[in-house]
Design a protein around this motif. Sequence first.
Motif, PDB file in Angstrom:
ATOM      1  N   PHE A   7       0.847  -1.196   0.000  1.00 59.66           N
ATOM      2  CA  PHE A   7       0.000   0.000   0.000  1.00 59.66           C
ATOM      3  C   PHE A   7       0.878   1.238   0.000  1.00 59.66           C
ATOM      4  O   PHE A   7       1.848   1.317   0.742  1.00 59.66           O
ATOM      5  CB  PHE A   7      -0.892   0.067   1.254  1.00 59.66           C
ATOM      6  CG  PHE A   7      -1.840   1.263   1.221  1.00 59.66           C
ATOM      7  CD1 PHE A   7      -3.151   1.092   0.812  1.00 59.66           C
ATOM      8  CD2 PHE A   7      -1.396   2.535   1.550  1.00 59.66           C
ATOM      9  CE1 PHE A   7      -4.015   2.185   0.732  1.00 59.66           C
ATOM     10  CE2 PHE A   7      -2.243   3.641   1.460  1.00 59.66           C
ATOM     11  CZ  PHE A   7      -3.557   3.460   1.064  1.00 59.66           C
ATOM     12  N   SER A   8       0.522   2.217  -0.837  1.00 57.62           N
ATOM     13  CA  SER A   8       1.145   3.523  -0.655  1.00 57.62           C
ATOM     14  C   SER A   8       0.194   4.630  -1.082  1.00 57.62           C
ATOM     15  O   SER A   8      -0.781   4.386  -1.797  1.00 57.62           O
ATOM     16  CB  SER A   8       2.480   3.640  -1.389  1.00 57.62           C
ATOM     17  OG  SER A   8       3.263   4.647  -0.748  1.00 57.62           O
ATOM     18  N   GLY A   9       0.484   5.827  -0.600  1.00 57.97           N
ATOM     19  CA  GLY A   9      -0.377   6.977  -0.886  1.00 57.97           C
ATOM     20  C   GLY A   9       0.430   8.166  -1.367  1.00 57.97           C
ATOM     21  O   GLY A   9       1.555   8.374  -0.941  1.00 57.97           O
ATOM     22  N   GLN A  11      -0.012  12.375  -1.922  1.00 58.10           N
ATOM     23  CA  GLN A  11      -0.865  13.546  -1.710  1.00 58.10           C
ATOM     24  C   GLN A  11      -1.041  14.314  -3.017  1.00 58.10           C
ATOM     25  O   GLN A  11      -0.057  14.547  -3.723  1.00 58.10           O
ATOM     26  CB  GLN A  11      -0.217  14.465  -0.681  1.00 58.10           C
ATOM     27  CG  GLN A  11      -0.245  13.879   0.691  1.00 58.10           C
ATOM     28  CD  GLN A  11      -0.177  14.981   1.744  1.00 58.10           C
ATOM     29  OE1 GLN A  11      -0.773  16.040   1.601  1.00 58.10           O
ATOM     30  NE2 GLN A  11       0.562  14.722   2.788  1.00 58.10           N
ATOM     31  N   VAL A  42      -4.200  10.313  -1.709  1.00 58.41           N
ATOM     32  CA  VAL A  42      -4.695  10.566  -0.350  1.00 58.41           C
ATOM     33  C   VAL A  42      -5.150  12.018  -0.193  1.00 58.41           C
ATOM     34  O   VAL A  42      -4.490  12.841   0.431  1.00 58.41           O
ATOM     35  CB  VAL A  42      -3.668  10.156   0.735  1.00 58.41           C
ATOM     36  CG1 VAL A  42      -3.546   8.631   0.793  1.00 58.41           C
ATOM     37  CG2 VAL A  42      -2.281  10.742   0.484  1.00 58.41           C
ATOM     38  N   HIS A  45      -5.700  13.479   3.395  1.00 54.93           N
ATOM     39  CA  HIS A  45      -4.498  13.962   4.083  1.00 54.93           C
ATOM     40  C   HIS A  45      -4.162  15.394   3.655  1.00 54.93           C
ATOM     41  O   HIS A  45      -3.604  16.160   4.429  1.00 54.93           O
ATOM     42  CB  HIS A  45      -3.304  13.044   3.784  1.00 54.93           C
ATOM     43  CG  HIS A  45      -3.255  11.838   4.650  1.00 54.93           C
ATOM     44  ND1 HIS A  45      -3.587  10.584   4.200  1.00 54.93           N
ATOM     45  CD2 HIS A  45      -2.941  11.687   5.945  1.00 54.93           C
ATOM     46  CE1 HIS A  45      -3.474   9.715   5.189  1.00 54.93           C
ATOM     47  NE2 HIS A  45      -3.080  10.356   6.257  1.00 54.93           N
ATOM     48  N   TYR A 127      -3.322  13.156  11.522  1.00 56.48           N
ATOM     49  CA  TYR A 127      -2.824  12.722  10.211  1.00 56.48           C
ATOM     50  C   TYR A 127      -2.171  11.336  10.251  1.00 56.48           C
ATOM     51  O   TYR A 127      -2.499  10.461   9.429  1.00 56.48           O
ATOM     52  CB  TYR A 127      -1.859  13.807   9.724  1.00 56.48           C
ATOM     53  CG  TYR A 127      -1.156  13.608   8.425  1.00 56.48           C
ATOM     54  CD1 TYR A 127      -1.427  14.421   7.333  1.00 56.48           C
ATOM     55  CD2 TYR A 127      -0.166  12.634   8.272  1.00 56.48           C
ATOM     56  CE1 TYR A 127      -0.751  14.262   6.132  1.00 56.48           C
ATOM     57  CE2 TYR A 127       0.504  12.471   7.075  1.00 56.48           C
ATOM     58  CZ  TYR A 127       0.212  13.288   6.011  1.00 56.48           C
ATOM     59  OH  TYR A 127       0.876  13.120   4.833  1.00 56.48           O
ATOM     60  N   MET A 131      -3.175   7.773   8.267  1.00 58.71           N
ATOM     61  CA  MET A 131      -2.195   7.034   7.453  1.00 58.71           C
ATOM     62  C   MET A 131      -2.111   5.576   7.914  1.00 58.71           C
ATOM     63  O   MET A 131      -2.048   4.652   7.082  1.00 58.71           O
ATOM     64  CB  MET A 131      -0.829   7.721   7.540  1.00 58.71           C
ATOM     65  CG  MET A 131       0.260   7.010   6.770  1.00 58.71           C
ATOM     66  SD  MET A 131       1.674   8.097   6.479  1.00 58.71           S
ATOM     67  CE  MET A 131       2.936   6.862   6.130  1.00 58.71           C
ATOM     68  N   ASP A 134      -5.070   3.833   6.504  1.00 62.13           N
ATOM     69  CA  ASP A 134      -4.904   3.538   5.064  1.00 62.13           C
ATOM     70  C   ASP A 134      -4.213   2.184   4.892  1.00 62.13           C
ATOM     71  O   ASP A 134      -4.634   1.337   4.101  1.00 62.13           O
ATOM     72  CB  ASP A 134      -3.989   4.571   4.383  1.00 62.13           C
ATOM     73  CG  ASP A 134      -4.550   5.983   4.393  1.00 62.13           C
ATOM     74  OD1 ASP A 134      -5.769   6.136   4.573  1.00 62.13           O
ATOM     75  OD2 ASP A 134      -3.741   6.922   4.234  1.00 62.13           O
ATOM     76  N   ILE A 135      -3.126   2.042   5.633  1.00 62.52           N
ATOM     77  CA  ILE A 135      -2.257   0.866   5.467  1.00 62.52           C
ATOM     78  C   ILE A 135      -2.931  -0.387   6.028  1.00 62.52           C
ATOM     79  O   ILE A 135      -2.966  -1.441   5.379  1.00 62.52           O
ATOM     80  CB  ILE A 135      -0.915   1.122   6.190  1.00 62.52           C
ATOM     81  CG1 ILE A 135      -0.178   2.287   5.510  1.00 62.52           C
ATOM     82  CG2 ILE A 135      -0.059  -0.143   6.227  1.00 62.52           C
ATOM     83  CD1 ILE A 135       0.965   2.862   6.340  1.00 62.52           C
ATOM     84  N   VAL A 143       5.076  -1.287   2.726  1.00 59.15           N
ATOM     85  CA  VAL A 143       4.697   0.102   2.490  1.00 59.15           C
ATOM     86  C   VAL A 143       5.897   0.877   1.949  1.00 59.15           C
ATOM     87  O   VAL A 143       6.820   1.212   2.695  1.00 59.15           O
ATOM     88  CB  VAL A 143       4.209   0.769   3.802  1.00 59.15           C
ATOM     89  CG1 VAL A 143       3.639   2.150   3.509  1.00 59.15           C
ATOM     90  CG2 VAL A 143       3.177  -0.100   4.499  1.00 59.15           C
ATOM     91  N   ILE A 145       7.845   3.865   1.261  1.00 56.61           N
ATOM     92  CA  ILE A 145       7.786   5.241   1.763  1.00 56.61           C
ATOM     93  C   ILE A 145       9.169   5.856   1.734  1.00 56.61           C
ATOM     94  O   ILE A 145      10.176   5.157   1.680  1.00 56.61           O
ATOM     95  CB  ILE A 145       7.313   5.312   3.246  1.00 56.61           C
ATOM     96  CG1 ILE A 145       7.954   4.204   4.052  1.00 56.61           C
ATOM     97  CG2 ILE A 145       5.812   5.337   3.351  1.00 56.61           C
ATOM     98  CD1 ILE A 145       7.817   4.383   5.535  1.00 56.61           C
ATOM     99  N   GLN A 149       8.733   9.436   6.255  1.00 57.14           N
ATOM    100  CA  GLN A 149       7.498   8.800   6.717  1.00 57.14           C
ATOM    101  C   GLN A 149       7.748   7.619   7.662  1.00 57.14           C
ATOM    102  O   GLN A 149       6.818   6.940   8.078  1.00 57.14           O
ATOM    103  CB  GLN A 149       6.662   8.322   5.512  1.00 57.14           C
ATOM    104  CG  GLN A 149       6.226   9.450   4.587  1.00 57.14           C
ATOM    105  CD  GLN A 149       5.294  10.420   5.288  1.00 57.14           C
ATOM    106  OE1 GLN A 149       4.371  10.035   5.993  1.00 57.14           O
ATOM    107  NE2 GLN A 149       5.550  11.709   5.116  1.00 57.14           N
TER     108      GLN A 149
HETATM  109  N1  TRP Z   1       1.946  10.694   4.465  1.00 58.45           N
HETATM  110  C1  TRP Z   1       2.386  10.254   3.167  1.00 58.45           C
HETATM  111  C2  TRP Z   1       3.247  11.328   2.540  1.00 58.45           C
HETATM  112  O1  TRP Z   1       3.060  12.500   2.788  1.00 58.45           O
HETATM  113  C3  TRP Z   1       1.223   9.948   2.260  1.00 58.45           C
HETATM  114  C4  TRP Z   1       0.448   8.790   2.760  1.00 58.45           C
HETATM  115  C5  TRP Z   1      -0.785   8.791   3.287  1.00 58.45           C
HETATM  116  C6  TRP Z   1       0.889   7.435   2.762  1.00 58.45           C
HETATM  117  N2  TRP Z   1      -1.189   7.555   3.609  1.00 58.45           N
HETATM  118  C7  TRP Z   1      -0.191   6.687   3.326  1.00 58.45           C
HETATM  119  C8  TRP Z   1       2.064   6.811   2.376  1.00 58.45           C
HETATM  120  C9  TRP Z   1      -0.069   5.328   3.502  1.00 58.45           C
HETATM  121  C10 TRP Z   1       2.173   5.434   2.544  1.00 58.45           C
HETATM  122  C11 TRP Z   1       1.109   4.691   3.110  1.00 58.45           C
HETATM  123  O2  TRP Z   1       4.101  11.027   1.746  1.00 58.45           O
END
Ligand code: TRP
Length: 328
Positions: A7-9, A11, A42, A45, A127, A131, A134-135, A143, A145, A149
């Motif tokens: 999983f990754s996000g 912004q 995301v 966020h 925040y 996160m 999400d994961i 993950v 990152i 992070q």
């Molecule tokens: N906080 C991460 C960033 O700013 C973005 C993010 C949100 C994220 N949820 C996540 C990254 C879950 C990995 C997994 O880069």
Amino acid sequence: MDRQTVFSGLQPTGNVHLGNYLGALRNWVKLQDSYDCVYCVVDLHAITVDYDPKQFESDRLEAAKVLMATGIDPDRSLFYFQSQVPQHSELSWILGAMTPTGVLGRMTQYKDKVAKGEAANLGLFAYPVLMAADILLYHANLVPIGDDQRQHLELTRDLAERFNNRFGEVFPIPDALIPETTSRVMSLTDPTSKMSKTDPNDKSRVLILDSPDVVRKKIRSAVTDSDPDVRFDPAGKPGISNLLEIMSACTERSIDDLVEEYGSRGYGKFKDAVADAVIAALAPIRNAYENLDDEEVARIMRRGALDARTKAEGFQQIVREATGLAAL
Ligand code: TRP
């Protein structure tokens, strides 16, 4: 064994740059070959700091298009906007109920943002819990990152353990995935700090969608030093070392190899070669981006959200049962 879940996000704050691509997105694309990937824009966020809703809407679509243009494949990966899948928020609340506020108050990113003048609202404070949700929502194992992070992922692991101890084994404990080739791309105007989306100086970063002319201008004006040798020495020659890293990441040639070729040919020639390499690496992305149709992308994102909701709902039922919140 089942395939592991990644999983990754990202912004949707606009300004997706070369550092994001070489340091993260390029790796996300590769991971699709070996894992079940969930990639989420995301947006929830991103509303924790001040923003303009109209601009946000277009940044959000742009982020989705940029990800698709780099090679995130919505037919292979779950790909959607976080706000369209309410289970993220639900799990975030449940995890928040077991998160000590003292821990959140010690988060570096929170402290930095507040020190920089962002309003210390509940969203910014919570925040890292969102996160974690999400994961954990998808029972992710890995993950990808950046370094910045890590602290948030540590919190995620703690919350997963805390939850499992209290309510039974539900969540796998996720690991950070820091790519082997961690290209840490630095600012072109201050090569001792990371290339950043928020640096007020546009010349500090190459955007993924910059035209070849703009890329060349920015690389040519990159801050270097007055010693004429092209050599890898991050402490003594941070600007040149950064350009070597960038060129190496774009061409997949080793730094030694590049130093051998450009060591004594002067900065002008070297910078031109770096610019050529960056332009060539970004060309297919720009091309793919230009061929994407906004309506079609919106449709893909709606479909992604539907699939994600279905999947997330299955997992959330387990959480609701464990916590005494199941439907009667
Ligand atoms: N906080 C991460 C960033 O700013 C973005 C993010 C949100 C994220 N949820 C996540 C990254 C879950 C990995 C997994 O880069």
